[in-house]
Design an enzyme around this catalytic site. Structure first.
Site, PDB file in Angstrom:
ATOM      1  N   ASP A 166      32.529  42.384 110.473  1.00 17.34           N
ATOM      2  CA  ASP A 166      31.168  42.727 110.911  1.00 17.34           C
ATOM      3  C   ASP A 166      31.065  44.241 110.992  1.00 17.34           C
ATOM      4  O   ASP A 166      32.001  44.913 111.431  1.00 17.34           O
ATOM      5  CB  ASP A 166      30.852  42.103 112.273  1.00 17.34           C
ATOM      6  CG  ASP A 166      29.371  42.260 112.611  1.00 17.34           C
ATOM      7  OD1 ASP A 166      28.548  41.625 111.930  1.00 17.34           O
ATOM      8  OD2 ASP A 166      29.039  43.051 113.526  1.00 17.34           O
TER       9      ASP A 166
HETATM   10  C1  LIG Z   1      26.489  51.124 106.913  1.00 15.57           C
HETATM   11  C2  LIG Z   1      26.501  50.261 105.691  1.00 15.57           C
HETATM   12  C3  LIG Z   1      26.415  48.881 105.808  1.00 15.57           C
HETATM   13  N1  LIG Z   1      26.422  48.113 104.657  1.00 15.57           N
HETATM   14  C4  LIG Z   1      26.302  46.631 104.741  1.00 15.57           C
HETATM   15  C5  LIG Z   1      27.640  45.900 104.822  1.00 15.57           C
HETATM   16  C6  LIG Z   1      27.220  44.561 105.371  1.00 15.57           C
HETATM   17  O1  LIG Z   1      26.877  43.707 104.294  1.00 15.57           O
HETATM   18  C7  LIG Z   1      25.972  44.889 106.190  1.00 15.57           C
HETATM   19  C8  LIG Z   1      26.264  44.737 107.660  1.00 15.57           C
HETATM   20  O2  LIG Z   1      25.916  43.442 108.015  1.00 15.57           O
HETATM   21  P1  LIG Z   1      26.970  42.406 108.640  1.00 15.57           P
HETATM   22  O3  LIG Z   1      26.228  41.641 109.664  1.00 15.57           O
HETATM   23  O4  LIG Z   1      28.232  43.095 109.030  1.00 15.57           O
HETATM   24  O5  LIG Z   1      27.368  41.461 107.432  1.00 15.57           O
HETATM   25  P2  LIG Z   1      26.403  40.571 106.524  1.00 15.57           P
HETATM   26  O6  LIG Z   1      25.375  39.906 107.352  1.00 15.57           O
HETATM   27  O7  LIG Z   1      25.931  41.427 105.387  1.00 15.57           O
HETATM   28  O8  LIG Z   1      27.408  39.503 105.897  1.00 15.57           O
HETATM   29  P3  LIG Z   1      28.369  38.458 106.683  1.00 15.57           P
HETATM   30  O9  LIG Z   1      27.961  38.475 108.130  1.00 15.57           O
HETATM   31  O10 LIG Z   1      28.108  37.169 105.991  1.00 15.57           O
HETATM   32  O11 LIG Z   1      29.758  38.980 106.467  1.00 15.57           O
HETATM   33  O12 LIG Z   1      25.636  46.246 105.932  1.00 15.57           O
HETATM   34  C9  LIG Z   1      26.500  48.674 103.387  1.00 15.57           C
HETATM   35  O13 LIG Z   1      26.475  47.953 102.365  1.00 15.57           O
HETATM   36  N2  LIG Z   1      26.604  50.034 103.278  1.00 15.57           N
HETATM   37  C10 LIG Z   1      26.605  50.862 104.368  1.00 15.57           C
HETATM   38  O14 LIG Z   1      26.681  52.098 104.199  1.00 15.57           O
END
Ligand SMILES: Cc1cn([C@H]2C[C@H](O)[C@@H](COP(=O)(O)OP(=O)(O)OP(=O)(O)O)O2)c(=O)[nH]c1=O
Length: 210
Positions: free
Chosen positions: A90
């Protein structure tokens, strides 16, 4: 099922319990073979991410990762899938004690970006793996500095669609790079799966790759 049976018996296999395309991409970058273990229509995975009032960002992200892992391991058993390590993660963005998850909509994204503009915030990514009864976890804590953003820049960035599904409404791997003046910590951790820490965890549960 035959495909999974042949792959799970090899030590280089795990279940990635994530619908994040970035997490899949990062695991593929390591060369770790995996199958997705996604929630079914009966699971409300977003409900796991509710923030408790006053919860510190690091505690929040570790707690949510633990909830995701528990749900994924139960899913594995419920579906009668062959046993193999399960990996969850997460990512959250924090400015002081304010926690920024994925934006609800364009207005929410504009609020987040305007609050992050011109400041240095933390990106915390917790990662956890469970194999049988053994469970290991790690936390990646990075800092990202944004240039001062004009309202027009924020509107343009949101119109491009990048904030959707991203904690803090931005993607370090995307066009946001044009307004990120500095990062300190783990680039892959900011993107959603800290590969140094993930590799350490996978070695602990005997997953080999490459
Ligand atoms: C800060 C940042 C986050 N992110 C993304 C990563 C994660 O996919 C998302 C954070 O949300 P999360 O809730 O961590 O994950 P998710 O809902 O996408 O997937 P799952 O819970 O099924 O694992 O933000 C980027 O792609 N680039 C960035 O620079």
């Amino acid at each position: 099922m035959r495909t999974i049976l042949t792959t799970v018996s090899s030590p280089g296999f795990l279940y990635l319990a994530s619908q994040s395309p970035r997490r899949r991409q990062l695991l593929e970058q390591l060369g770790v073979r995996h199958e997705l273990l996604l929630p079914g229509p009966d699971e409300d995975s977003e409900a796991l991410e509710a923030v408790r009032p006053g919860e510190a960002p690091a505690a929040y992200v570790k707690r949510v990762t633990g909830l995701k892992l528990e749900a994924a391991v139960a899913r594995l058993v419920r579906r009668g899938l062959p046993p193999a390590p399960v990996l969850c993660s997460d990512t959250t963005v924090a400015l002081g004690r304010a926690i920024y998850g994925k934006p609800e909509d364009a207005r929410d994204a504009a609020r987040m970006l305007s609050e992050l503009s011109g400041h240095t915030h933390r990106v915390l990514t917790a990662v956890a793996v469970q194999s049988g009864r053994r469970r290991f976890d790690a936390l990646s804590d990075s800092r990202v500095t944004f240039a001062k953003l004009t309202p027009a820049q924020i509107r343009g960035y949101i119109a491009g669609g990048e904030p959707t599904g991203k904690a803090g409404a931005y993607a370090v791997q995307g066009t946001a790079a044009a307004f990120i003046t500095r990062i300190a910590g783990s680039y892959t951790g900011i993107m959603g799966l800290p590969l140094f820490e993930t590799a350490q965890l996978l070695r602990k549960v005997g997953v080999r790759w490459g």
